[in-house]
Design a protein around this motif. Structure first.
Motif, PDB file in Angstrom:
ATOM      1  N   TYR A  16     -19.840   6.350 -15.548  1.00 53.78           N
ATOM      2  CA  TYR A  16     -19.206   5.126 -15.053  1.00 53.78           C
ATOM      3  C   TYR A  16     -18.061   5.462 -14.099  1.00 53.78           C
ATOM      4  O   TYR A  16     -17.936   4.855 -13.027  1.00 53.78           O
ATOM      5  CB  TYR A  16     -18.689   4.313 -16.235  1.00 53.78           C
ATOM      6  CG  TYR A  16     -18.150   2.944 -15.884  1.00 53.78           C
ATOM      7  CD1 TYR A  16     -19.001   1.836 -15.841  1.00 53.78           C
ATOM      8  CD2 TYR A  16     -16.795   2.735 -15.617  1.00 53.78           C
ATOM      9  CE1 TYR A  16     -18.517   0.570 -15.526  1.00 53.78           C
ATOM     10  CE2 TYR A  16     -16.301   1.474 -15.308  1.00 53.78           C
ATOM     11  CZ  TYR A  16     -17.165   0.401 -15.271  1.00 53.78           C
ATOM     12  OH  TYR A  16     -16.677  -0.852 -14.961  1.00 53.78           O
ATOM     13  N   GLU A  19     -19.275   6.605 -10.733  1.00 53.65           N
ATOM     14  CA  GLU A  19     -19.772   5.504  -9.912  1.00 53.65           C
ATOM     15  C   GLU A  19     -18.639   4.664  -9.334  1.00 53.65           C
ATOM     16  O   GLU A  19     -18.683   4.266  -8.167  1.00 53.65           O
ATOM     17  CB  GLU A  19     -20.690   4.613 -10.751  1.00 53.65           C
ATOM     18  CG  GLU A  19     -21.283   3.442  -9.997  1.00 53.65           C
ATOM     19  CD  GLU A  19     -22.237   2.616 -10.846  1.00 53.65           C
ATOM     20  OE1 GLU A  19     -22.266   1.376 -10.667  1.00 53.65           O
ATOM     21  OE2 GLU A  19     -22.957   3.196 -11.676  1.00 53.65           O
ATOM     22  N   LYS A  20     -17.603   4.424 -10.143  1.00 52.34           N
ATOM     23  CA  LYS A  20     -16.533   3.529  -9.715  1.00 52.34           C
ATOM     24  C   LYS A  20     -15.490   4.202  -8.831  1.00 52.34           C
ATOM     25  O   LYS A  20     -14.798   3.519  -8.062  1.00 52.34           O
ATOM     26  CB  LYS A  20     -15.836   2.923 -10.943  1.00 52.34           C
ATOM     27  CG  LYS A  20     -16.737   2.039 -11.801  1.00 52.34           C
ATOM     28  CD  LYS A  20     -17.265   0.859 -11.019  1.00 52.34           C
ATOM     29  CE  LYS A  20     -18.163  -0.018 -11.867  1.00 52.34           C
ATOM     30  NZ  LYS A  20     -18.723  -1.166 -11.106  1.00 52.34           N
ATOM     31  N   THR A  21     -15.337   5.520  -8.938  1.00 53.87           N
ATOM     32  CA  THR A  21     -14.306   6.206  -8.154  1.00 53.87           C
ATOM     33  C   THR A  21     -14.877   6.985  -6.979  1.00 53.87           C
ATOM     34  O   THR A  21     -14.119   7.591  -6.213  1.00 53.87           O
ATOM     35  CB  THR A  21     -13.515   7.187  -9.049  1.00 53.87           C
ATOM     36  OG1 THR A  21     -14.407   8.220  -9.524  1.00 53.87           O
ATOM     37  CG2 THR A  21     -12.887   6.470 -10.231  1.00 53.87           C
ATOM     38  N   HIS A  22     -16.198   7.002  -6.834  1.00 55.63           N
ATOM     39  CA  HIS A  22     -16.857   7.725  -5.742  1.00 55.63           C
ATOM     40  C   HIS A  22     -16.448   9.202  -5.716  1.00 55.63           C
ATOM     41  O   HIS A  22     -16.212   9.773  -4.655  1.00 55.63           O
ATOM     42  CB  HIS A  22     -16.548   7.071  -4.397  1.00 55.63           C
ATOM     43  CG  HIS A  22     -16.860   5.601  -4.375  1.00 55.63           C
ATOM     44  ND1 HIS A  22     -18.157   5.107  -4.401  1.00 55.63           N
ATOM     45  CD2 HIS A  22     -16.038   4.502  -4.380  1.00 55.63           C
ATOM     46  CE1 HIS A  22     -18.128   3.776  -4.386  1.00 55.63           C
ATOM     47  NE2 HIS A  22     -16.874   3.390  -4.386  1.00 55.63           N
ATOM     48  N   TYR A  25     -12.453  11.850  -9.681  1.00 54.96           N
ATOM     49  CA  TYR A  25     -12.254  11.781 -11.124  1.00 54.96           C
ATOM     50  C   TYR A  25     -11.999  13.148 -11.754  1.00 54.96           C
ATOM     51  O   TYR A  25     -12.058  13.305 -12.976  1.00 54.96           O
ATOM     52  CB  TYR A  25     -13.492  11.158 -11.775  1.00 54.96           C
ATOM     53  CG  TYR A  25     -14.753  11.962 -11.574  1.00 54.96           C
ATOM     54  CD1 TYR A  25     -15.171  12.887 -12.522  1.00 54.96           C
ATOM     55  CD2 TYR A  25     -15.514  11.818 -10.416  1.00 54.96           C
ATOM     56  CE1 TYR A  25     -16.311  13.643 -12.330  1.00 54.96           C
ATOM     57  CE2 TYR A  25     -16.648  12.558 -10.212  1.00 54.96           C
ATOM     58  CZ  TYR A  25     -17.047  13.470 -11.166  1.00 54.96           C
ATOM     59  OH  TYR A  25     -18.180  14.226 -10.957  1.00 54.96           O
ATOM     60  N   CYS A  65      -9.892   7.391 -18.709  1.00 58.47           N
ATOM     61  CA  CYS A  65     -10.688   6.418 -17.960  1.00 58.47           C
ATOM     62  C   CYS A  65      -9.876   5.139 -17.729  1.00 58.47           C
ATOM     63  O   CYS A  65      -9.935   4.547 -16.641  1.00 58.47           O
ATOM     64  CB  CYS A  65     -11.981   6.103 -18.709  1.00 58.47           C
ATOM     65  SG  CYS A  65     -13.212   7.422 -18.633  1.00 58.47           S
ATOM     66  N   LEU A  69      -8.772   4.034 -13.824  1.00 52.05           N
ATOM     67  CA  LEU A  69      -9.207   2.744 -13.284  1.00 52.05           C
ATOM     68  C   LEU A  69      -8.159   1.649 -13.434  1.00 52.05           C
ATOM     69  O   LEU A  69      -8.362   0.524 -12.968  1.00 52.05           O
ATOM     70  CB  LEU A  69     -10.504   2.307 -13.966  1.00 52.05           C
ATOM     71  CG  LEU A  69     -11.722   3.208 -13.704  1.00 52.05           C
ATOM     72  CD1 LEU A  69     -12.937   2.707 -14.461  1.00 52.05           C
ATOM     73  CD2 LEU A  69     -12.035   3.287 -12.214  1.00 52.05           C
ATOM     74  N   ASP A  71      -7.241  -0.085 -16.037  1.00 45.40           N
ATOM     75  CA  ASP A  71      -7.915  -1.218 -16.686  1.00 45.40           C
ATOM     76  C   ASP A  71      -7.910  -1.001 -18.191  1.00 45.40           C
ATOM     77  O   ASP A  71      -8.573  -0.104 -18.707  1.00 45.40           O
ATOM     78  CB  ASP A  71      -9.350  -1.331 -16.157  1.00 45.40           C
ATOM     79  CG  ASP A  71     -10.078  -2.563 -16.686  1.00 45.40           C
ATOM     80  OD1 ASP A  71      -9.551  -3.234 -17.586  1.00 45.40           O
ATOM     81  OD2 ASP A  71     -11.180  -2.840 -16.190  1.00 45.40           O
ATOM     82  N   VAL A  74     -11.408  -1.306 -19.996  1.00 43.25           N
ATOM     83  CA  VAL A  74     -12.487  -0.521 -19.395  1.00 43.25           C
ATOM     84  C   VAL A  74     -13.495  -0.034 -20.439  1.00 43.25           C
ATOM     85  O   VAL A  74     -14.686   0.105 -20.135  1.00 43.25           O
ATOM     86  CB  VAL A  74     -11.921   0.659 -18.583  1.00 43.25           C
ATOM     87  CG1 VAL A  74     -11.389   1.758 -19.496  1.00 43.25           C
ATOM     88  CG2 VAL A  74     -12.979   1.209 -17.639  1.00 43.25           C
ATOM     89  N   LYS A  77     -16.117  -2.641 -20.813  1.00 40.53           N
ATOM     90  CA  LYS A  77     -16.934  -2.732 -19.609  1.00 40.53           C
ATOM     91  C   LYS A  77     -17.911  -1.570 -19.513  1.00 40.53           C
ATOM     92  O   LYS A  77     -19.064  -1.742 -19.085  1.00 40.53           O
ATOM     93  CB  LYS A  77     -16.031  -2.776 -18.373  1.00 40.53           C
ATOM     94  CG  LYS A  77     -15.205  -4.040 -18.262  1.00 40.53           C
ATOM     95  CD  LYS A  77     -14.265  -3.996 -17.074  1.00 40.53           C
ATOM     96  CE  LYS A  77     -13.425  -5.275 -16.986  1.00 40.53           C
ATOM     97  NZ  LYS A  77     -12.441  -5.211 -15.888  1.00 40.53           N
ATOM     98  N   HIS A  81     -21.943  -1.877 -19.520  1.00 40.36           N
ATOM     99  CA  HIS A  81     -22.643  -1.283 -18.392  1.00 40.36           C
ATOM    100  C   HIS A  81     -23.715  -0.310 -18.889  1.00 40.36           C
ATOM    101  O   HIS A  81     -24.842  -0.283 -18.362  1.00 40.36           O
ATOM    102  CB  HIS A  81     -21.631  -0.554 -17.500  1.00 40.36           C
ATOM    103  CG  HIS A  81     -22.214   0.104 -16.301  1.00 40.36           C
ATOM    104  ND1 HIS A  81     -22.572   1.442 -16.292  1.00 40.36           N
ATOM    105  CD2 HIS A  81     -22.505  -0.367 -15.069  1.00 40.36           C
ATOM    106  CE1 HIS A  81     -23.045   1.751 -15.096  1.00 40.36           C
ATOM    107  NE2 HIS A  81     -23.020   0.690 -14.335  1.00 40.36           N
TER     108      HIS A  81
END
Length: 202
Positions: A16, A19-22, A25, A65, A69, A71, A74, A77, A81
């Protein structure tokens, strides 16, 4: 390092984050545990479902995490996901679908739990037509945080998505991480979810 949590858990978090941080990380893997720090490929180890880590390492990953993010929700989420994308893995998907229904899954919660972690025992207090009560008795000797509770409650809430059904109605009446002796979850689901369970068999 104790073997308390399957790396299937760390894998869904790492996937995850990637994917979210491209790709931004890398700090996720620093100073997790001396045994992991010495590995030539910590990420490869942590994303291999055949490996196991301690609750302490898992807790650090969950916390990082949230920080990466920014969040606080998270964990919920990520679990949603993972269920939606069946990121639990092909073998796990077959295990859960093979139980045919949510009620059967609830009746086999301890068996399912033991495939992914060893940090609690699960008591099925009641399971009726479209509602259930379960209690999670956490291992007091492991380095646990509230994120473990969030992970489990999210998994139970979204479990019907595997069969194409609707999320459960969830209520936590007491929480181990707020001073109670255990976490107690009250679950309720639409009767129409049964239709999706039957269809998913085919």
């Amino acid at each position: 390092m104790e073997k308390e949590v399957s790396c299937i858990n760390s894998k869904i978090f790492i996937d995850y984050i990637k994917e979210k941080t491209h790709g931004e990380y890398r700090g996720l893997f620093a100073d997790l545990d001396p045994e992991i720090d010495r590995l030539p490929d910590p990420e490869g180890f942590l994303t291999d479902p055949n490996n196991w880590i301690s609750c302490s390492v898992a807790a650090k990953i969950y916390e990082r995490c949230r920080l990466i993010l920014k969040d606080e929700t998270v964990v919920c989420k990520i679990v949603k996901h993972a269920v939606e994308r069946t990121s639990l893995g092909y073998a796990q998907e077959i295990i859960i679908k093979g139980l045919w229904s949510l009620k059967n899954a609830l009746k086999n919660l301890q068996k399912l739990n033991d495939k992914w972690n060893r940090n609690k025992t699960i008591e099925l207090v009641r399971c009726k037509r479209n509602e259930a009560i379960i209690r999670l008795h956490w291992n007091r000797h492991m380095a646990l945080t509230n994120d473990f509770c969030l992970l489990d409650r999210s998994l139970y809430t979204f479990l019907p998505l595997i069969w194409g059904g609707e999320p459960l109605h969830f209520q936590e009446t007491c929480c181990y991480f707020k001073g109670a002796p255990y976490c107690e979850y009250h679950l309720r689901w639409p009767l129409r979810n049964r239709i999706f369970e039957i269809i998913s068999r085919f």
